[in-house]
Design an enzyme around this catalytic site. Sequence first.
Site, mmCIF file in Angstrom:
data_model
loop_
_atom_site.group_PDB
_atom_site.id
_atom_site.type_symbol
_atom_site.label_atom_id
_atom_site.label_comp_id
_atom_site.label_asym_id
_atom_site.label_seq_id
_atom_site.Cartn_x
_atom_site.Cartn_y
_atom_site.Cartn_z
ATOM 1 N N ASN A 167 -1.154 -6.609 2.873
ATOM 2 C CA ASN A 167 -0.181 -6.279 3.924
ATOM 3 C C ASN A 167 -0.627 -5.146 4.856
ATOM 4 O O ASN A 167 -0.254 -5.116 6.016
ATOM 5 C CB ASN A 167 1.219 -6.033 3.337
ATOM 6 C CG ASN A 167 1.280 -4.904 2.351
ATOM 7 O OD1 ASN A 167 0.253 -4.429 1.866
ATOM 8 N ND2 ASN A 167 2.478 -4.457 2.033
ATOM 9 N N GLU A 266 0.299 1.669 -7.446
ATOM 10 C CA GLU A 266 1.237 1.664 -6.308
ATOM 11 C C GLU A 266 1.828 0.267 -6.253
ATOM 12 O O GLU A 266 1.180 -0.664 -5.775
ATOM 13 C CB GLU A 266 0.498 2.002 -5.009
ATOM 14 C CG GLU A 266 -0.074 3.408 -4.956
ATOM 15 C CD GLU A 266 0.993 4.483 -4.802
ATOM 16 O OE1 GLU A 266 2.154 4.152 -4.490
ATOM 17 O OE2 GLU A 266 0.662 5.663 -5.010
ATOM 18 N N CYS A 300 5.911 -2.510 1.133
ATOM 19 C CA CYS A 300 6.550 -2.079 -0.116
ATOM 20 C C CYS A 300 7.706 -1.130 0.182
ATOM 21 O O CYS A 300 8.632 -0.998 -0.602
ATOM 22 C CB CYS A 300 5.521 -1.399 -1.006
ATOM 23 S SG CYS A 300 4.685 -0.056 -0.159
ATOM 24 N N GLU A 474 -0.523 8.743 -3.930
ATOM 25 C CA GLU A 474 -1.659 8.653 -3.003
ATOM 26 C C GLU A 474 -1.335 9.492 -1.774
ATOM 27 O O GLU A 474 -0.197 9.484 -1.291
ATOM 28 C CB GLU A 474 -1.898 7.196 -2.595
ATOM 29 C CG GLU A 474 -2.459 6.373 -3.741
ATOM 30 C CD GLU A 474 -2.951 4.997 -3.312
ATOM 31 O OE1 GLU A 474 -2.358 4.397 -2.411
ATOM 32 O OE2 GLU A 474 -3.941 4.527 -3.905
HETATM 33 P P1 NAP Z 1 -0.483 -8.926 -5.522
HETATM 34 O O1 NAP Z 1 -0.279 -10.388 -5.603
HETATM 35 O O2 NAP Z 1 -0.051 -8.097 -6.664
HETATM 36 O O3 NAP Z 1 -2.037 -8.710 -5.249
HETATM 37 C C1 NAP Z 1 -2.578 -7.432 -5.001
HETATM 38 C C2 NAP Z 1 -4.054 -7.459 -5.273
HETATM 39 O O4 NAP Z 1 -4.271 -7.690 -6.662
HETATM 40 C C3 NAP Z 1 -4.807 -8.583 -4.544
HETATM 41 O O5 NAP Z 1 -6.073 -8.110 -4.192
HETATM 42 C C4 NAP Z 1 -4.882 -9.655 -5.608
HETATM 43 O O6 NAP Z 1 -5.910 -10.583 -5.422
HETATM 44 C C5 NAP Z 1 -5.140 -8.787 -6.837
HETATM 45 N N1 NAP Z 1 -4.841 -9.458 -8.088
HETATM 46 C C6 NAP Z 1 -3.853 -10.321 -8.380
HETATM 47 N N2 NAP Z 1 -3.927 -10.713 -9.669
HETATM 48 C C7 NAP Z 1 -4.992 -10.071 -10.206
HETATM 49 C C8 NAP Z 1 -5.581 -10.039 -11.490
HETATM 50 N N3 NAP Z 1 -5.107 -10.758 -12.508
HETATM 51 N N4 NAP Z 1 -6.670 -9.284 -11.688
HETATM 52 C C9 NAP Z 1 -7.161 -8.542 -10.679
HETATM 53 N N5 NAP Z 1 -6.660 -8.516 -9.441
HETATM 54 C C10 NAP Z 1 -5.571 -9.277 -9.205
HETATM 55 O O7 NAP Z 1 0.215 -8.312 -4.222
HETATM 56 P P2 NAP Z 1 0.106 -8.792 -2.718
HETATM 57 O O8 NAP Z 1 0.934 -10.028 -2.565
HETATM 58 O O9 NAP Z 1 -1.307 -8.810 -2.269
HETATM 59 O O10 NAP Z 1 0.802 -7.562 -1.971
HETATM 60 C C11 NAP Z 1 2.173 -7.411 -1.907
HETATM 61 C C12 NAP Z 1 2.679 -6.493 -3.005
HETATM 62 O O11 NAP Z 1 2.038 -5.229 -2.905
HETATM 63 C C13 NAP Z 1 4.160 -6.214 -2.891
HETATM 64 O O12 NAP Z 1 4.731 -6.233 -4.169
HETATM 65 C C14 NAP Z 1 4.198 -4.811 -2.304
HETATM 66 O O13 NAP Z 1 5.378 -4.100 -2.579
HETATM 67 C C15 NAP Z 1 3.012 -4.194 -2.949
HETATM 68 N N6 NAP Z 1 2.553 -3.019 -2.192
HETATM 69 C C16 NAP Z 1 2.779 -1.784 -2.722
HETATM 70 C C17 NAP Z 1 2.394 -0.647 -2.009
HETATM 71 C C18 NAP Z 1 2.637 0.729 -2.562
HETATM 72 O O14 NAP Z 1 2.018 1.664 -2.063
HETATM 73 N N7 NAP Z 1 3.482 0.912 -3.564
HETATM 74 C C19 NAP Z 1 1.779 -0.782 -0.773
HETATM 75 C C20 NAP Z 1 1.562 -2.057 -0.261
HETATM 76 C C21 NAP Z 1 1.950 -3.178 -0.996
HETATM 77 P P3 NAP Z 1 -5.527 -12.166 -5.532
HETATM 78 O O15 NAP Z 1 -4.507 -12.410 -4.491
HETATM 79 O O16 NAP Z 1 -6.812 -12.883 -5.330
HETATM 80 O O17 NAP Z 1 -4.997 -12.447 -6.884
#
Ligand code: NAP
Length: 493
Positions: A167, A266, A300, A474
């Site tokens: 994102n 995060e 997020c 962070e």
């Molecule tokens: P996600 O599905 O959790 O994926 C995040 C990252 O993790 C991607 O690079 C993904 O790659 C990787 N990943 C997924 N499964 C994995 C596994 N089993 N092993 C290693 N890596 C793995 O999240 P997203 O859809 O990309 O992003 C949206 C989420 O991020 C939302 O929940 C949002 O709230 C959160 N977010 C939080 C913050 C914060 O600072 N708190 C900031 C921004 C976003 P793959 O897609 O290839 O699996």
Amino acid sequence: MSTPSSPSYPSAAEVLAAVPKKLYIAGSWSDAAGGGTMPVDDPATGEVLCEVADAAPADGQRALTAAEDAQEKWAATAPRARSEILRRAYELITERADALAALMTAEMGKPLAEARGEAAYAAEFFRWFSEEAVRIEGGFSTLPDGRNRMLLMRRPVGPCLLITPWNFPLAMGTRKIGPAIAAGCTMVLKPAPQTPLSSLALAGILAEAGLPAGVLNVLTTSRAGEVVEPLLTGGHVRKLSFTGSTQVGRTLLAQCAPAVVRTSMELGGNAPFIVFEDADLDAAVEGAMTAKMRNMGEACTAANRFFVHSSVAAEFADRLARRMGALEVGPGSRPGVDVGPLIDRAGRTKVEELVADAVARGAEVLVGGSTPEGPGCFYPPTVLTGVSPASRLMETEIFGPVAAVLTFDDEDEVVATANSTEWGLVGYVFTQDLNRSLRVSERLEVGMVGLNTGLVSNPAAPFGGVKQSGLGREGGRVGIDEFLEYKYVAVPV
Ligand code: NAP
């Protein structure tokens, strides 16, 4: 140095051509083992933009070995040298903000102006941590018994694995890479498969800024689980810094347990946005537009649940609906567009289902609410009123441009409802009563509060959540601590 005032965006074709589409390991661009590639899609059209290398588990090992090999020498590099690399990279990102914005818009969909804002935000993490790199302090004291001295050293944690979401393709990388470089850690970065290009461009910028080979390695892959798990369990990664969903965060925490890998997490949010009866409604509507619509709601920090005092709820909702309904939806690269496409079909389907569920439970659609025909993953800005607390969107991240408005009458009641979630990243509070603003800020179970503002993110502030929104912070003064260990040396008097 500041961003030029009038942007001049190159075309997507130009910026795509300039990015290496390979893995970046030990200072060189290389193909994935077996030569595999994966497509990167344009969410505005659904068409493939380009192919990038698709790392296999063997590439993961190669990248980690490169990081391990570079660790000792990098840790011994003068803080000023580390600082100046970050400073140069900050300047390069700032100079190239328009090109980086065009790249982010191409792979992620956000409007160019927002992407340019992200480039500036991303660069600031490098500037901030260039300033922190030279202020890592230890300590020296005589212990209470008077017979021993204590020497306190700060040492880099060691090789880190950084995993980022799609994102904020650039800023989520710099928010981790900045403090890791400043602290003297080497790293392997695994960006999200939807948005690998910004991270590859960033690797090029850091190399140009003088980052030695092996300090940063970038793995683009569609096989995250297969590539990452052996790295976490193998005993050579010393730290995982992850930004993404709570669900994936839980899986990774479990994978970190066998080798006791230190973590920063995060994770997701479910932000309450509370408007009291004494709020300045202009400020509340403005804050709602930012907290809801930044990044098309794919943040997020996005306001997920609007709780508005019943005496002002109708007016707030009407004004918000007018503002949301006036936004222009379209491809992020088109001038004048305010709202780009969602990241992919799955993301849009989730939003459609959440709205349908809320409507089935009695919500009224004030604006938006129906998916447009045609290509791309567009969804219109939507305001729902009369939302039932039992609706699914109350207990999951909407991650789209949908504002769900509920009413309340009592402060205790709204605080309890706001806190009745497993998440605790951020909350927004609008009131002009000083005592109430402090009291509610204290009582909300979150890591961050926007008090009469819809924006909390700032590189100088500690960003992070409580409960199942994460571990660690962070940014801010404490951001570098996540990448440092204390070492205590006992010295007899
Ligand atoms: P996600 O599905 O959790 O994926 C995040 C990252 O993790 C991607 O690079 C993904 O790659 C990787 N990943 C997924 N499964 C994995 C596994 N089993 N092993 C290693 N890596 C793995 O999240 P997203 O859809 O990309 O992003 C949206 C989420 O991020 C939302 O929940 C949002 O709230 C959160 N977010 C939080 C913050 C914060 O600072 N708190 C900031 C921004 C976003 P793959 O897609 O290839 O699996």
